[in-house]
Design a protein around this motif. Structure first.
Motif, mmCIF file in Angstrom:
data_model
loop_
_atom_site.group_PDB
_atom_site.id
_atom_site.type_symbol
_atom_site.label_atom_id
_atom_site.label_comp_id
_atom_site.label_asym_id
_atom_site.label_seq_id
_atom_site.Cartn_x
_atom_site.Cartn_y
_atom_site.Cartn_z
ATOM 1 N N ILE A 1 0.838 10.412 -8.485
ATOM 2 C CA ILE A 1 1.877 10.069 -7.508
ATOM 3 C C ILE A 1 1.253 9.822 -6.140
ATOM 4 O O ILE A 1 1.614 8.862 -5.433
ATOM 5 N N ALA A 2 0.287 10.665 -5.754
ATOM 6 C CA ALA A 2 -0.357 10.508 -4.442
ATOM 7 C C ALA A 2 -1.061 9.162 -4.317
ATOM 8 O O ALA A 2 -0.918 8.459 -3.302
ATOM 9 N N VAL A 3 -1.807 8.776 -5.348
ATOM 10 C CA VAL A 3 -2.565 7.517 -5.243
ATOM 11 C C VAL A 3 -1.644 6.307 -5.338
ATOM 12 O O VAL A 3 -1.902 5.266 -4.707
ATOM 13 N N LEU A 4 -0.556 6.412 -6.087
ATOM 14 C CA LEU A 4 0.397 5.305 -6.162
ATOM 15 C C LEU A 4 1.099 5.092 -4.827
ATOM 16 O O LEU A 4 1.362 3.948 -4.422
ATOM 17 N N LEU A 5 1.388 6.161 -4.103
ATOM 18 C CA LEU A 5 1.988 6.025 -2.780
ATOM 19 C C LEU A 5 1.006 5.383 -1.797
ATOM 20 O O LEU A 5 1.411 4.585 -0.945
ATOM 21 N N CYS A 6 -0.288 5.717 -1.920
ATOM 22 C CA CYS A 6 -1.300 5.053 -1.096
ATOM 23 C C CYS A 6 -1.326 3.555 -1.374
ATOM 24 O O CYS A 6 -1.372 2.726 -0.449
ATOM 25 N N LEU A 7 -1.297 3.195 -2.650
ATOM 26 C CA LEU A 7 -1.324 1.787 -3.034
ATOM 27 C C LEU A 7 -0.094 1.053 -2.503
ATOM 28 O O LEU A 7 -0.197 -0.064 -1.967
ATOM 29 N N LEU A 8 1.066 1.663 -2.612
ATOM 30 C CA LEU A 8 2.299 1.049 -2.136
ATOM 31 C C LEU A 8 2.246 0.837 -0.621
ATOM 32 O O LEU A 8 2.655 -0.226 -0.119
ATOM 33 N N ALA A 9 1.721 1.821 0.110
ATOM 34 C CA ALA A 9 1.610 1.693 1.563
ATOM 35 C C ALA A 9 0.630 0.586 1.942
ATOM 36 O O ALA A 9 0.861 -0.163 2.907
ATOM 37 N N GLY A 10 -0.466 0.445 1.196
ATOM 38 C CA GLY A 10 -1.429 -0.614 1.477
ATOM 39 C C GLY A 10 -0.831 -1.995 1.273
ATOM 40 O O GLY A 10 -1.059 -2.907 2.078
ATOM 41 N N LEU A 11 -0.056 -2.165 0.208
ATOM 42 C CA LEU A 11 0.613 -3.441 -0.035
ATOM 43 C C LEU A 11 1.620 -3.750 1.066
ATOM 44 O O LEU A 11 1.770 -4.909 1.486
ATOM 45 N N CYS B 1 1.359 -2.903 4.162
ATOM 46 C CA CYS B 1 0.584 -3.368 5.324
ATOM 47 C C CYS B 1 0.256 -4.861 5.205
ATOM 48 O O CYS B 1 0.308 -5.599 6.190
ATOM 49 N N LEU B 2 -0.086 -5.313 4.001
ATOM 50 C CA LEU B 2 -0.411 -6.721 3.795
ATOM 51 C C LEU B 2 0.799 -7.622 4.019
ATOM 52 O O LEU B 2 0.657 -8.767 4.453
ATOM 53 N N VAL B 3 1.979 -7.111 3.726
ATOM 54 C CA VAL B 3 3.197 -7.904 3.900
ATOM 55 C C VAL B 3 3.655 -7.905 5.362
ATOM 56 O O VAL B 3 4.018 -8.949 5.919
ATOM 57 N N LEU B 4 3.610 -6.745 6.013
ATOM 58 C CA LEU B 4 4.207 -6.602 7.341
ATOM 59 C C LEU B 4 3.311 -7.085 8.472
ATOM 60 O O LEU B 4 3.778 -7.787 9.379
ATOM 61 N N ALA B 5 2.026 -6.735 8.451
ATOM 62 C CA ALA B 5 1.111 -7.102 9.544
ATOM 63 C C ALA B 5 -0.311 -7.111 9.018
ATOM 64 O O ALA B 5 -1.103 -6.209 9.326
ATOM 65 N N TRP C 1 2.133 -9.922 -3.025
ATOM 66 C CA TRP C 1 1.996 -8.498 -2.655
ATOM 67 C C TRP C 1 3.303 -7.768 -2.910
ATOM 68 O O TRP C 1 3.296 -6.615 -3.377
ATOM 69 N N MET C 2 4.436 -8.430 -2.629
ATOM 70 C CA MET C 2 5.740 -7.792 -2.864
ATOM 71 C C MET C 2 5.986 -7.583 -4.354
ATOM 72 O O MET C 2 6.520 -6.542 -4.769
ATOM 73 N N LEU C 3 5.603 -8.547 -5.169
ATOM 74 C CA LEU C 3 5.751 -8.409 -6.622
ATOM 75 C C LEU C 3 4.932 -7.227 -7.128
ATOM 76 O O LEU C 3 5.405 -6.442 -7.968
ATOM 77 N N MET C 4 3.717 -7.073 -6.603
ATOM 78 C CA MET C 4 2.883 -5.956 -7.018
ATOM 79 C C MET C 4 3.482 -4.632 -6.555
ATOM 80 O O MET C 4 3.405 -3.615 -7.268
#
Length: 382
Positions: free
Chosen positions: A270-280, A282-286, A359-362
């Motif tokens: 769960i911890a690493v999946l939340l990191c991955l989601l936050a990174g994606l 960042c790519l979408v927002l800024a 990135w949103m699809l991922m």
């Protein structure tokens, strides 16, 4: 048993050669497109094709083990990788790039189908840590390829930048043959009593691995072109991918060090999946302003998710043969799922001239993984 540390070093050396044939492409993709005339979708196929064939080859792992044995099978796989890389120096038109991508994918598939049985046999209860180092070696090779691609291409041309990776493959082959003897490599003719295709948990592991690995194949193929499209230089874009994969190495080492403290794998997942989601996000927002946190978060998420997925898979195997069978099944179907993502992203780029929707699809896929994680309780069902 005194050869275990040396054998682990050789396994890591082999692992270093399992991603450069793909990781070196991203920073050079515009040059390859210009030279060969392929579209963005076609460029995505240069990653999709080997990953798909990695899946097909993984399904054949059981047959190859019976026919070749793990020691000889890994040797054949390394030879295919070395030949594919070397061929790109002279055969680098569109057909040559697709053919060498296929050759490299088959070689990688054979190695990845055989190594888990070797690790399970050699390290037993310490398989989790050994697999963590093995997957860290895979990510380390990707980091080196991404970081050096632009510089080598500038000095000797992009075909040389891709072909030079045949040299460490040859070195790994020599070390593998010298250090790993037949007993350690476990030649076997084992045939499981039940079909993995009928086990719901095996299918769950396959889908989980496939969606998770899609994140890796997506950023591997398209992160440098994405940043180059935002005005960043080839070197900077390559270093961003290298930085992400270097962070993956750190995450992989963390998994190998601390995984023994988590018999229930759900909390770290769960911890690493939340990191991955936050990174994606960042790519979408800024993507430019948040490039550094994006790279760190993606690296931590993907870098830990890959070994954790394999470790969870091996948790469901009781002996080296079943470990290799299950790993081959999960990786086979999983890589086939993951292979679609670079091609889909290429289609999105051709259609919208942007990768934000990819990135949103991922990100939606990561939400699915979070829901699936709750099924991985430490008590395995019959």
């Amino acid at each position: 048993m005194q050869k275990r540390p040396l054998a682990l070093i050789v396994i890591v050396l082999v692992a270093l050669n399992l991603r450069p044939a793909m990781a070196g492409l991203g920073p050079l993709l515009d040059l390859i497109e210009q030279s060969t005339g392929i579209s963005s979708a076609g460029a995505g196929m240069l990653t999709t094709l080997p990953v798909f064939l990695m899946g097909i080859g993984a399904f054949a792992g059981r047959t190859l083990r019976v026919w070749l044995g793990n020691r000889r099978g890994v040797s054949v796989g390394i030879v295919l990788i070395a030949v594919a890389c070397a061929a790109r120096w002279v055969w680098n038109d569109a057909s040559g790039m697709f053919a060498t991508a296929a050759c490299a994918g088959l070689g990688i598939a054979i190695v990845q189908a055989m190594v888990p049985a070797v690790v399970k046999n050699l390290f037993g209860a310490r398989t989790g840590r050994a697999m963590g180092l093995y997957t860290t070696g895979i990510m380390g090779g990707a980091a080196l390829a991404a970081a050096t691609a632009a510089g080598l291409a500038r000095a000797e041309g992009w075909p040389f930048s891709l072909a030079v990776w045949s040299l460490p493959a040859v070195a790994a082959l020599v070390c593998w043959l010298v250090v790993l003897d037949a007993d350690q490599a476990v030649k076997t003719g084992h045939t499981p009593k039940t079909s993995l295709h009928n086990q719901r948990r095996a299918w769950l592991l396959l889908i989980f691995f496939g969606i998770g690995t899609s994140a890796y194949t997506l950023v591997l193929a398209w992160l440098p072109p994405f940043y180059m499209g935002l005005g960043q230089s080839r070197d900077v874009s390559g270093f961003l991918l290298a930085g992400m994969t270097a962070t993956q190495v750190i995450a992989g080492l963390g998994v190998s060090t601390f995984i023994g403290r988590f018999p229930d794998r759900r909390a770290p997942l769960i911890a690493v999946l939340l990191c991955l989601l936050a990174g994606l996000a960042c790519l979408v927002l800024a993507p430019v302003a948040l490039a550094f946190p994006a790279i760190i978060l993606l690296g931590l998420g993907i870098g830990a998710l890959f070994p954790l997925s394999l470790i969870v898979t091996l948790d469901h195997a009781d002996d080296p043969d079943s470990a290799s069978d299950l790993a081959a099944f999960v990786q086979g179907g999983g890589y086939m799922i993951a292979s679609a993502m670079p091609f889909v992203a290429g289609l999105i780029r051709d259609q919208f001239d942007d990768l934000a929707k990819a990135w949103m699809l991922m990100g939606a896929g990561v939400l699915v993984l979070l829901a699936m994680t709750m099924r991985f309780s430490p008590v395995r069902p019959d």
